[in-house]
Scaffold this motif. Sequence first.
Motif, short mmCIF file in Angstrom:
data_model
loop_
_atom_site.label_atom_id
_atom_site.label_comp_id
_atom_site.label_asym_id
_atom_site.label_seq_id
_atom_site.Cartn_x
_atom_site.Cartn_y
_atom_site.Cartn_z
N GLU A 11 2.11 -24.58 -6.46
CA GLU A 11 3.10 -24.46 -5.40
C GLU A 11 4.21 -23.48 -5.77
O GLU A 11 4.80 -22.83 -4.89
N VAL A 12 4.51 -23.35 -7.04
CA VAL A 12 5.51 -22.36 -7.48
C VAL A 12 4.97 -20.95 -7.28
O VAL A 12 5.66 -20.07 -6.76
N ALA A 13 3.72 -20.72 -7.69
CA ALA A 13 3.11 -19.40 -7.49
C ALA A 13 3.04 -19.05 -6.01
O ALA A 13 3.30 -17.90 -5.61
N ALA A 14 2.69 -20.04 -5.17
CA ALA A 14 2.63 -19.80 -3.72
C ALA A 14 4.00 -19.46 -3.16
O ALA A 14 4.14 -18.58 -2.29
N HIS A 15 5.02 -20.14 -3.65
CA HIS A 15 6.40 -19.85 -3.21
C HIS A 15 6.79 -18.42 -3.57
O HIS A 15 7.38 -17.70 -2.76
N LEU A 16 6.45 -17.99 -4.78
CA LEU A 16 6.79 -16.63 -5.20
C LEU A 16 6.08 -15.60 -4.32
O LEU A 16 6.69 -14.61 -3.89
N ARG A 17 4.80 -15.84 -4.02
CA ARG A 17 4.08 -14.89 -3.16
C ARG A 17 4.70 -14.85 -1.76
O ARG A 17 4.76 -13.79 -1.13
N ALA A 18 5.16 -16.01 -1.28
CA ALA A 18 5.79 -16.04 0.05
C ALA A 18 7.07 -15.22 0.09
O ALA A 18 7.38 -14.59 1.11
N THR A 19 7.82 -15.20 -1.02
CA THR A 19 9.05 -14.40 -1.03
C THR A 19 8.74 -12.91 -0.98
O THR A 19 9.43 -12.14 -0.32
N TYR A 20 7.68 -12.50 -1.71
CA TYR A 20 7.25 -11.10 -1.61
C TYR A 20 6.82 -10.77 -0.18
O TYR A 20 7.19 -9.72 0.38
N ASP A 21 6.02 -11.66 0.42
CA ASP A 21 5.54 -11.42 1.79
C ASP A 21 6.70 -11.24 2.76
O ASP A 21 6.65 -10.38 3.65
N ALA A 22 7.73 -12.06 2.59
CA ALA A 22 8.87 -12.01 3.51
C ALA A 22 9.64 -10.70 3.42
O ALA A 22 10.31 -10.31 4.38
N GLU A 23 9.55 -10.02 2.29
CA GLU A 23 10.31 -8.78 2.09
C GLU A 23 9.44 -7.53 2.12
O GLU A 23 9.93 -6.43 1.87
N THR A 24 8.16 -7.67 2.44
CA THR A 24 7.26 -6.52 2.42
C THR A 24 7.49 -5.60 3.62
O THR A 24 7.59 -6.07 4.75
N VAL A 25 7.58 -4.30 3.36
CA VAL A 25 7.68 -3.30 4.41
C VAL A 25 6.55 -2.29 4.21
O VAL A 25 6.07 -2.09 3.09
N LYS A 26 6.14 -1.64 5.30
CA LYS A 26 5.03 -0.71 5.24
C LYS A 26 5.33 0.54 6.07
O LYS A 26 6.13 0.50 7.00
N PHE A 27 4.67 1.62 5.72
CA PHE A 27 4.67 2.83 6.54
C PHE A 27 3.26 3.41 6.48
O PHE A 27 2.52 3.18 5.53
N ARG A 28 2.87 4.17 7.50
CA ARG A 28 1.55 4.79 7.52
C ARG A 28 1.59 6.11 6.77
O ARG A 28 2.44 6.96 7.01
N TRP A 29 0.65 6.28 5.84
CA TRP A 29 0.57 7.52 5.08
C TRP A 29 0.22 8.70 5.98
O TRP A 29 -0.59 8.57 6.89
N GLN A 30 0.81 9.84 5.69
CA GLN A 30 0.41 11.13 6.25
C GLN A 30 0.11 12.07 5.10
O GLN A 30 0.76 12.00 4.04
N GLU A 31 -0.88 12.93 5.29
CA GLU A 31 -1.23 13.87 4.22
C GLU A 31 -0.02 14.73 3.86
O GLU A 31 0.68 15.23 4.73
N GLY A 32 0.21 14.88 2.55
CA GLY A 32 1.35 15.65 2.07
C GLY A 32 2.58 14.81 1.81
O GLY A 32 3.58 15.32 1.29
N ASP A 33 2.53 13.51 2.12
CA ASP A 33 3.66 12.62 1.83
C ASP A 33 3.82 12.44 0.32
O ASP A 33 2.83 12.29 -0.41
#
Length: 358
Positions: free
Chosen positions: A293-315
Amino acid sequence: MSLTTPSLAGLAIRRPAPLQAGSELVSIAPWDNPSGLPALVTPVARGVDPFAWAGANRERITQLLHRHGGILLRGFGLRGDQDFQRMLDAVGVALMHYIEKATPREQVSKHVYTSTIFPPEHPIAPHNELSYVRQWPGRIAFFCEVAPQVDGETPLVDVRRVLARIDPEVAGKFRRLGWMLVRNFGSGIGPSWQHSLAVKTREQAEAYLRRSATEWRWLEGGAAGNSRLRTFQRRAAVRRHPVTNEELWFNHIAFWHPSGVPDDVRRSLEADFGTDNLPYNTLYGDGSEIPLEVAAHLRATYDAETVKFRWQEGDLLLLDNMLVAHGRSSYSGQRRVLTAMGDEVRPASVQPGEEEMQ
């Protein structure tokens, strides 16, 4: 103790304000998410020399990294690994080799590698590069040569915000005890100890492990007659940034906890090798098990703060490796992203939970 993912409401974490570009050559703006990660840098007109701009704006780039954690250079017409290296030279990144290897990569040039070679249908969880070694990269960069057709992002996570979300009781225990990474080499799963440590003999391996404050045991047996080696690395779970002095959740605790792989895979590995012989395992610094449950809690904190962008060639994505964790989304089609790391950081002193192993 309830291990739900805490809200950031009421905490003194604000979305970074945009910085002035200081030049009409480029536009600089935070990404449209609560963390503002990454800051997007684009040329305002055609023909901007990216190498000249980067060389003249090293201090501004460093300010952006310390504020946002990462910057994305887009639209500068960069092509191939040579442009990638030229930009890193212009920014002033002192490149270093990939050490204590844990994943397969193709070496493109002296300090440039492909990102981790891993089945595209499986995501790679966020992590700060080489948090388990005694000298880790202060900055890490990625360059997109071939953008994936579907997904394949490089998720980003501000670990300042992760630490703020972790249950104080959970964080407090890791502050006191630190964490331990246990690795088993020679089972036929994962890299050999020779490849990971860049050595050929037991004596060379022991010399390296002694220098890196790592305990080891030689075990009998091993795949293809190779010696089996088990290593134990006790490290601090929370560190301070050497420049900003901010506290950071800087470790691989959730990344290599056995519960981080699908249940069927974990059960198969445990059946084949036993819990003590898993290729990777994470424990509290005193050697006790980290509850599921501690490991699951840690993964949930990462999930809550995850941001993404779509790659473009040359980035080109430049990250402060201590402020920001990175991962990889699953994808389909072709994808080629190069990586390089540098600006070696060594801890100024032994941290709580990081006692030198004898």
